[in-house]
Design an enzyme around this catalytic site. Structure first.
Site, PDB file in Angstrom:
ATOM      1  CB  CYS A 101      -1.007  -0.052   1.144  1.00 51.76           C
ATOM      2  SG  CYS A 101      -2.443   0.969   0.819  1.00 51.76           S
ATOM      3  CG  HIS A 238      -3.149  -2.935   4.231  1.00 53.62           C
ATOM      4  ND1 HIS A 238      -2.194  -2.347   5.028  1.00 53.62           N
ATOM      5  CD2 HIS A 238      -3.747  -1.930   3.564  1.00 53.62           C
ATOM      6  CE1 HIS A 238      -2.212  -1.042   4.847  1.00 53.62           C
ATOM      7  NE2 HIS A 238      -3.145  -0.759   3.961  1.00 53.62           N
ATOM      8  CD  GLU A 240      -0.308  -5.146   6.376  1.00 57.78           C
ATOM      9  OE1 GLU A 240      -0.324  -5.721   5.267  1.00 57.78           O
ATOM     10  OE2 GLU A 240      -0.563  -3.938   6.513  1.00 57.78           O
TER      11      GLU A 240
HETATM   12  N1  LIG Z   1      -3.387   1.982   3.505  1.00 58.95           N
HETATM   13  C1  LIG Z   1      -2.447   2.713   2.991  1.00 58.95           C
HETATM   14  O1  LIG Z   1      -1.249   2.414   3.093  1.00 58.95           O
HETATM   15  C2  LIG Z   1      -2.885   3.974   2.317  1.00 58.95           C
HETATM   16  C3  LIG Z   1      -1.824   4.694   1.545  1.00 58.95           C
HETATM   17  C4  LIG Z   1      -2.154   6.171   1.430  1.00 58.95           C
HETATM   18  N2  LIG Z   1      -3.245   6.394   0.535  1.00 58.95           N
HETATM   19  C5  LIG Z   1      -0.922   6.940   0.998  1.00 58.95           C
HETATM   20  O2  LIG Z   1      -0.939   7.660   0.069  1.00 58.95           O
HETATM   21  O3  LIG Z   1       0.066   6.798   1.611  1.00 58.95           O
END
Ligand SMILES: NC(=O)CC[C@H](N)C(=O)O
Length: 265
Positions: A101, A238, A240
């Protein structure tokens, strides 16, 4: 702390975000680590550490960059003198690195829909990501993914929270225009490794509110949510947060393989 040559030290960047959850799943993956395949004749010993300083990073043979907020992680990394060591780890030493992410955003060479004030990227993956593509926090969702690199078992149940998408593979000839503020990592690494698309989310683009023309163009085949280029692996979701350690196990196998090739450990 010293690095024991018989033990593989694997780090999780612990500046902000879901780093504890990754350590929990890495420990489970280590317990479930396969001992029968050719590459893993002996069960390797792992130590998992939280990485906050260049000295912590120097101990690691692999690193996870967790989800969280990529702008916060890059700011803290900059202020704590970790940004350049991280770039070196990924692009010069070419250690195995996995970003989830926000971690995927940081590992991209280019990020669209960035804050107007900009943000630093580590880079390493020749892709352009679009931040927050799947919507806001309240639009978080779960999905079952068919990930071909997981050889057996049921689809991987995954969680998407303000997740990015890989909107463009920079090596491709497609000229998909960016529709927001784009930032890029400062130094590109020379690499011949192709960007491999390891996972797509089919049918989601049709349900995203405020989707862009770019989203439609990519969404038809399924949005790209997992990629690898050489030593660098990124997932938009995610793993995890689900309790399923299969991707962690798979990634630890890459770390072991890399370590055996480069260090004979
Ligand atoms: N769950 C996440 O890691 C979101 C990432 C977030 N949108 C960012 O730009 O960092």
């Amino acid at each position: 702390m010293t690095a024991d040559s018989q033990t593989l030290t694997v780090g999780v960047l612990a500046l902000q975000g879901a780093f504890i959850e990754h350590i929990v799943l890495l420990k489970r993956a280590a317990e479930e680590f396969p001992t029968t395949s050719n590459t893993t004749a002996q069960r390797p010993r792992f130590t998992f550490i939280e990485v906050r300083t260049p000295a912590d990073l120097a101990l690691c043979r692999g690193l996870i960059i967790p989800g969280g907020e990529s702008t916060a992680i890059s700011l803290i990394a900059e202020r704590t003198g970790l940004l350049e060591p991280l770039r070196d780890f990924v692009k010069v030493q070419r250690m195995p690195v996995w970003g989830t992410c926000a971690g995927l955003i940081l590992l991209a060479e280019s990020a669209n829909k960035s804050k107007a004030t900009g943000q630093e990227l580590i880079g390493g993956l020749d892709v352009r990501v679009q931040r927050n593509y799947f919507g806001r926090q309240v639009e978080s969702f779960e999905a079952d993914l068919d990930l071909s690199f997981l050889e057996n078992g049921p689809p991987f149940h995954s969680v998407f929270i303000r997740a990015p998408v890989v909107e463009k593979v920079l090596q491709s000839t497609s000229s998909l225009p960016a529709t927001g503020n784009v930032v890029t990592a400062p130094t590109k690494r020379p690499t011949d490794a192709p960007v491999e698309i390891l996972g797509r989310l089919v049918g989601r683009a049709q349900t995203i509110r405020n989707k862009t023309a770019n989203a439609e163009a990519l969404g038809a085949e399924g949005d790209i949510i997992a990629v690898r280029q050489g030593n660098v692996f990124g997932t938009a979701f995610h793993p995890e947060l689900t309790g399923d350690a299969r991707i962690h196990t798979w990634w630890l196998q890459q770390v072991v393989q890399h370590s055996r090739l480069t260090q004979g450990v």
